[in-house]
Design a protein around this motif. Structure first.
Motif, PDB file in Angstrom:
ATOM      1  N   GLY A  30       0.973  -1.119  -0.409  1.00  0.00           N
ATOM      2  CA  GLY A  30      -0.105   0.486   0.064  1.00  0.00           C
ATOM      3  C   GLY A  30       0.593   1.165   0.327  1.00  0.00           C
ATOM      4  N   LEU A  31       2.351   1.537  -0.432  1.00  0.00           N
ATOM      5  CA  LEU A  31       2.692   2.316  -0.728  1.00  0.00           C
ATOM      6  C   LEU A  31       2.418   3.287  -1.677  1.00  0.00           C
ATOM      7  CD1 LEU A  31       6.386   1.353  -0.003  1.00  0.00           C
ATOM      8  CD2 LEU A  31       4.791   1.531   1.590  1.00  0.00           C
ATOM      9  N   THR A  32       2.216   4.357  -1.291  1.00  0.00           N
ATOM     10  CA  THR A  32       2.170   4.987  -2.865  1.00  0.00           C
ATOM     11  C   THR A  32       3.659   6.572  -2.598  1.00  0.00           C
ATOM     12  OG1 THR A  32       0.918   6.941  -0.957  1.00  0.00           O
ATOM     13  CG2 THR A  32      -0.224   4.914  -2.084  1.00  0.00           C
ATOM     14  N   VAL A  33       3.229   7.533  -3.873  1.00  0.00           N
ATOM     15  CA  VAL A  33       3.905   8.334  -4.004  1.00  0.00           C
ATOM     16  C   VAL A  33       4.042   9.888  -2.764  1.00  0.00           C
ATOM     17  CG1 VAL A  33       2.951  10.338  -5.318  1.00  0.00           C
ATOM     18  CG2 VAL A  33       5.471  10.064  -5.344  1.00  0.00           C
ATOM     19  N   ASP A  34       2.811   8.880  -1.996  1.00  0.00           N
ATOM     20  CA  ASP A  34       2.455  10.185  -1.279  1.00  0.00           C
ATOM     21  C   ASP A  34       2.709  10.504   0.828  1.00  0.00           C
ATOM     22  OD1 ASP A  34       1.310  12.181  -2.478  1.00  0.00           O
ATOM     23  OD2 ASP A  34      -0.977  10.884  -1.950  1.00  0.00           O
ATOM     24  N   ASN A  35       2.277   8.530   0.828  1.00  0.00           N
ATOM     25  CA  ASN A  35       3.296   7.740   1.823  1.00  0.00           C
ATOM     26  C   ASN A  35       4.464   7.828   1.630  1.00  0.00           C
ATOM     27  OD1 ASN A  35       3.088   5.368   0.673  1.00  0.00           O
ATOM     28  ND2 ASN A  35       0.765   4.748   1.721  1.00  0.00           N
ATOM     29  N   ALA A  36       5.107   7.481   0.909  1.00  0.00           N
ATOM     30  CA  ALA A  36       6.858   6.499   0.369  1.00  0.00           C
ATOM     31  C   ALA A  36       7.171   7.327  -0.515  1.00  0.00           C
ATOM     32  CB  ALA A  36       6.762   5.213   0.942  1.00  0.00           C
ATOM     33  N   PRO A  37       7.100   8.607  -0.977  1.00  0.00           N
ATOM     34  CA  PRO A  37       8.312   9.188  -1.659  1.00  0.00           C
ATOM     35  C   PRO A  37       8.933   9.073  -2.312  1.00  0.00           C
ATOM     36  CG  PRO A  37       7.588  11.333   0.253  1.00  0.00           C
ATOM     37  CD  PRO A  37       6.944   9.719   0.515  1.00  0.00           C
ATOM     38  N   THR A  38      10.135   8.333  -0.931  1.00  0.00           N
ATOM     39  CA  THR A  38      11.063   7.963  -1.688  1.00  0.00           C
ATOM     40  C   THR A  38      11.353   6.614  -1.556  1.00  0.00           C
ATOM     41  OG1 THR A  38      12.040   7.034   0.318  1.00  0.00           O
ATOM     42  CG2 THR A  38      12.737   9.643   0.321  1.00  0.00           C
ATOM     43  N   ASN A  39      10.401   5.820  -2.436  1.00  0.00           N
ATOM     44  CA  ASN A  39      10.583   4.572  -2.537  1.00  0.00           C
ATOM     45  C   ASN A  39      10.718   4.542  -3.793  1.00  0.00           C
ATOM     46  OD1 ASN A  39       9.226   1.840  -3.944  1.00  0.00           O
ATOM     47  ND2 ASN A  39       8.842   1.423  -1.387  1.00  0.00           N
ATOM     48  N   PRO A  40      12.004   3.719  -4.137  1.00  0.00           N
ATOM     49  CA  PRO A  40      12.396   2.867  -5.506  1.00  0.00           C
ATOM     50  C   PRO A  40      10.967   3.197  -6.310  1.00  0.00           C
ATOM     51  CG  PRO A  40      14.055   2.054  -4.508  1.00  0.00           C
ATOM     52  CD  PRO A  40      13.052   2.561  -3.167  1.00  0.00           C
ATOM     53  N   ALA A  41       9.783   2.425  -6.349  1.00  0.00           N
ATOM     54  CA  ALA A  41       9.174   2.150  -6.907  1.00  0.00           C
ATOM     55  C   ALA A  41       8.122   3.625  -7.696  1.00  0.00           C
ATOM     56  CB  ALA A  41       7.325   1.703  -5.981  1.00  0.00           C
ATOM     57  N   PHE A  42       8.691   4.819  -6.789  1.00  0.00           N
ATOM     58  CA  PHE A  42       8.624   6.676  -7.509  1.00  0.00           C
ATOM     59  C   PHE A  42       9.785   7.309  -8.005  1.00  0.00           C
ATOM     60  CE2 PHE A  42       5.310   4.231  -4.223  1.00  0.00           C
ATOM     61  CZ  PHE A  42       4.737   4.398  -4.618  1.00  0.00           C
ATOM     62  N   MET A  43      10.535   6.252  -8.273  1.00  0.00           N
ATOM     63  CA  MET A  43      11.566   7.064  -8.822  1.00  0.00           C
ATOM     64  C   MET A  43      11.617   7.345 -10.073  1.00  0.00           C
ATOM     65  SD  MET A  43      14.996   7.629  -7.892  1.00  0.00           S
ATOM     66  CE  MET A  43      15.671   6.282  -7.047  1.00  0.00           C
ATOM     67  N   THR A  44      12.514   9.172 -10.179  1.00  0.00           N
ATOM     68  CA  THR A  44      12.357  10.019 -11.449  1.00  0.00           C
ATOM     69  C   THR A  44      13.780  10.096 -11.674  1.00  0.00           C
ATOM     70  OG1 THR A  44      12.420  11.644 -10.301  1.00  0.00           O
ATOM     71  CG2 THR A  44       9.670  11.193 -10.153  1.00  0.00           C
ATOM     72  N   ILE A  45      13.904  10.459 -13.268  1.00  0.00           N
ATOM     73  CA  ILE A  45      15.125  10.497 -13.729  1.00  0.00           C
ATOM     74  C   ILE A  45      15.825  11.794 -12.756  1.00  0.00           C
ATOM     75  CG2 ILE A  45      14.761  12.169 -15.568  1.00  0.00           C
ATOM     76  CD1 ILE A  45      17.187   8.754 -14.893  1.00  0.00           C
ATOM     77  N   GLU A  46      15.123  12.378 -12.798  1.00  0.00           N
ATOM     78  CA  GLU A  46      15.508  13.445 -11.888  1.00  0.00           C
ATOM     79  C   GLU A  46      15.874  13.184 -10.250  1.00  0.00           C
ATOM     80  OE1 GLU A  46      13.452  14.875 -14.846  1.00  0.00           O
ATOM     81  OE2 GLU A  46      12.898  13.543 -13.169  1.00  0.00           O
ATOM     82  N   LYS A  47      15.476  12.214  -9.276  1.00  0.00           N
ATOM     83  CA  LYS A  47      15.713  12.187  -7.998  1.00  0.00           C
ATOM     84  C   LYS A  47      16.887  10.941  -8.489  1.00  0.00           C
ATOM     85  CE  LYS A  47      11.602  11.647  -6.131  1.00  0.00           C
ATOM     86  NZ  LYS A  47      10.063  11.210  -5.640  1.00  0.00           N
TER      87      LYS A  47
END
Length: 167
Positions: A30-47
């Motif tokens: 149940g991870l989302t970009v809002d509750n776990a923004p540093t998770n690699p599932a939400f990685m962007t090229i900028e991050k």
């Protein structure tokens, strides 16, 4: 074949592999970009660019020129003997074929070559399957901690690295 990831094109592919691989974990817990923004599932090229600037060694597992798995090694800022193993991932369709073990063995060998004596990781404590896998790789639990910015408890694990015997 495992080799270092260095080009911009490979960085973009690595980000896609991380998003796909960690996406299954994000969905399961149940991870989302809002509750776990540093998770690699939400990685962007900028991050990812900011991550690369931390002086991590990025390794990719290639099969027929396709990136199917990754692992990163980061030296501790506090202890020259400790290295963090991060972003260990295998794309979903290639899992359960020992690719993770191959990446882990390679990462441990790289740490040993650098003179490290301890490999350390942090995982979602409730991910029992992953925790058992790390135990099968020789890691031991060293403690758990809750962080206010994460919706889960983090389990820390480490593995002693035995130096290669000289002949």
């Amino acid at each position: 074949m495992i080799r270092q990831i260095q080009s911009e094109a490979e960085y973009a592919e690595l980000v896609r592999v991380l998003r796909r691989s960690f996406g299954t974990v994000a969905e399961a817990f149940g991870l989302t970009v809002d509750n776990a923004p540093t998770n690699p599932a939400f990685m962007t090229i900028e991050k990812f660019q900011a991550y690369v600037e931390k002086h991590v060694e990025l390794l990719g597992l290639f099969q027929d020129r396709n990136l199917i798995g990754t692992v990163a090694i980061e030296p501790s800022r506090d202890n020259d003997n400790v290295y963090y193993i991060e972003r260990l991932a295998v794309v979903p369709e290639q899992r359960h074929q020992r690719h993770g073990s191959i990446l882990m063995t390679y990462a441990i060998d790289r740490i040993r070559e650098r003179g490290g004596s301890t490999a350390s990781i942090g995982i979602i404590n409730q991910n029992i399957i992953l925790k058992e896998w790390y135990k099968s790789q020789g890691f031991k639990e060293t403690g758990c901690r809750r962080f206010s910015h994460l919706p889960f408890e983090v389990c820390f694990m480490s593995k002693e690295i035995i130096p290669k015997q000289r002949m």
